[in-house]
Design a protein around this motif. Structure first.
Motif, mmCIF file in Angstrom:
data_model
loop_
_atom_site.group_PDB
_atom_site.id
_atom_site.type_symbol
_atom_site.label_atom_id
_atom_site.label_comp_id
_atom_site.label_asym_id
_atom_site.label_seq_id
_atom_site.Cartn_x
_atom_site.Cartn_y
_atom_site.Cartn_z
ATOM 1 N N LEU A 68 0.848 -1.253 -0.032
ATOM 2 C CA LEU A 68 0.146 -0.025 -0.024
ATOM 3 C C LEU A 68 0.953 1.260 0.062
ATOM 4 N N PHE A 69 0.534 2.253 -0.747
ATOM 5 C CA PHE A 69 1.370 3.266 -0.891
ATOM 6 C C PHE A 69 0.660 4.653 -0.159
ATOM 7 N N LYS A 70 1.648 5.608 0.007
ATOM 8 C CA LYS A 70 0.904 6.809 0.535
ATOM 9 C C LYS A 70 1.066 7.695 -0.775
ATOM 10 N N GLU A 71 0.264 8.612 -0.925
ATOM 11 C CA GLU A 71 0.111 9.481 -2.233
ATOM 12 C C GLU A 71 1.561 9.854 -2.825
ATOM 13 N N ARG A 72 2.185 10.629 -1.641
ATOM 14 C CA ARG A 72 3.648 10.942 -1.912
ATOM 15 C C ARG A 72 4.505 9.914 -2.714
ATOM 16 N N GLU A 73 4.393 8.624 -1.942
ATOM 17 C CA GLU A 73 5.217 7.693 -2.477
ATOM 18 C C GLU A 73 5.006 7.205 -4.051
ATOM 19 N N LEU A 74 3.845 7.393 -4.374
ATOM 20 C CA LEU A 74 3.850 7.151 -5.823
ATOM 21 C C LEU A 74 4.742 7.664 -6.709
ATOM 22 N N GLU A 75 4.847 9.156 -6.627
ATOM 23 C CA GLU A 75 5.880 9.645 -7.670
ATOM 24 C C GLU A 75 7.249 9.484 -7.119
ATOM 25 N N ARG A 76 7.539 9.351 -5.704
ATOM 26 C CA ARG A 76 8.850 9.488 -5.252
ATOM 27 C C ARG A 76 9.397 8.047 -5.475
ATOM 28 N N LEU A 82 9.192 1.737 -11.648
ATOM 29 C CA LEU A 82 8.699 1.102 -12.793
ATOM 30 C C LEU A 82 9.185 1.764 -14.268
ATOM 31 N N ALA A 83 9.612 2.714 -14.086
ATOM 32 C CA ALA A 83 9.940 3.235 -15.441
ATOM 33 C C ALA A 83 11.017 2.665 -16.267
ATOM 34 N N PRO A 84 12.078 2.326 -15.922
ATOM 35 C CA PRO A 84 13.109 1.638 -16.618
ATOM 36 C C PRO A 84 12.272 0.190 -16.853
ATOM 37 N N LEU A 85 11.860 -0.593 -16.296
ATOM 38 C CA LEU A 85 11.182 -1.810 -16.473
ATOM 39 C C LEU A 85 10.175 -1.762 -17.414
ATOM 40 N N TYR A 86 9.459 -0.851 -17.361
ATOM 41 C CA TYR A 86 8.296 -0.316 -18.497
ATOM 42 C C TYR A 86 8.907 -0.166 -19.794
ATOM 43 N N GLU A 87 9.916 0.567 -19.779
ATOM 44 C CA GLU A 87 10.614 0.987 -21.081
ATOM 45 C C GLU A 87 11.521 -0.381 -21.509
#
Length: 121
Positions: A68-76, A82-87
């Motif tokens: 479970l994430f706190k909202e600020r943890e999503l961006e941070r 995930l971005a490098p794995l997505y790419e």
């Protein structure tokens, strides 16, 4: 519809074993986010290496993000993880958090998302 043989992998070595044993897809967690984030999960470099191995053999790789994430943890935390794995072509994410689901749909629109058995609605 063809059934998919989905195998768990707790390490790079078990990922290789699952692929060699005939799995159609493998699910694995990394070190940064997830319920087992502090287990002996592969680091980012090994996840990419494992994904490349899977794809070379026609096997999908699903990343578990069962926390479970706190909202600020999503961006941070979640985005840079995930971005490098997505790419690199990550096939899907298995997730628990409804906020993370919404966030991932916005940030990674082509990424397949699967509900974890830990998700509650």
């Amino acid at each position: 519809m063809k059934a998919e043989l989905l195998a768990p992998a707790g390490s790079y070595e078990s990922l290789i074993a699952a692929v060699n044993a005939g799995a159609d897809a493998v699910y694995i967690g990394g070190r940064r986010v997830g319920a087992r984030a502090y287990a002996e999960n592969p680091n980012q470099e090994m996840l990419v290496k494992g994904m490349r191995y899977c794809h070379l053999h026609g096997v999908k790789l699903y990343l578990t993000v069962n926390t479970l994430f706190k909202e600020r943890e999503l961006e941070r935390d979640l985005y840079p993880y995930l971005a490098p794995l997505y790419e690199e072509g990550l096939d899907a994410v298995i997730l628990q958090d409804m906020g993370a689901l919404s966030y991932m749909r916005q940030q990674f629109p082509e990424l397949e998302l699967h509900a974890s058995t830990q998700m509650t609605l």
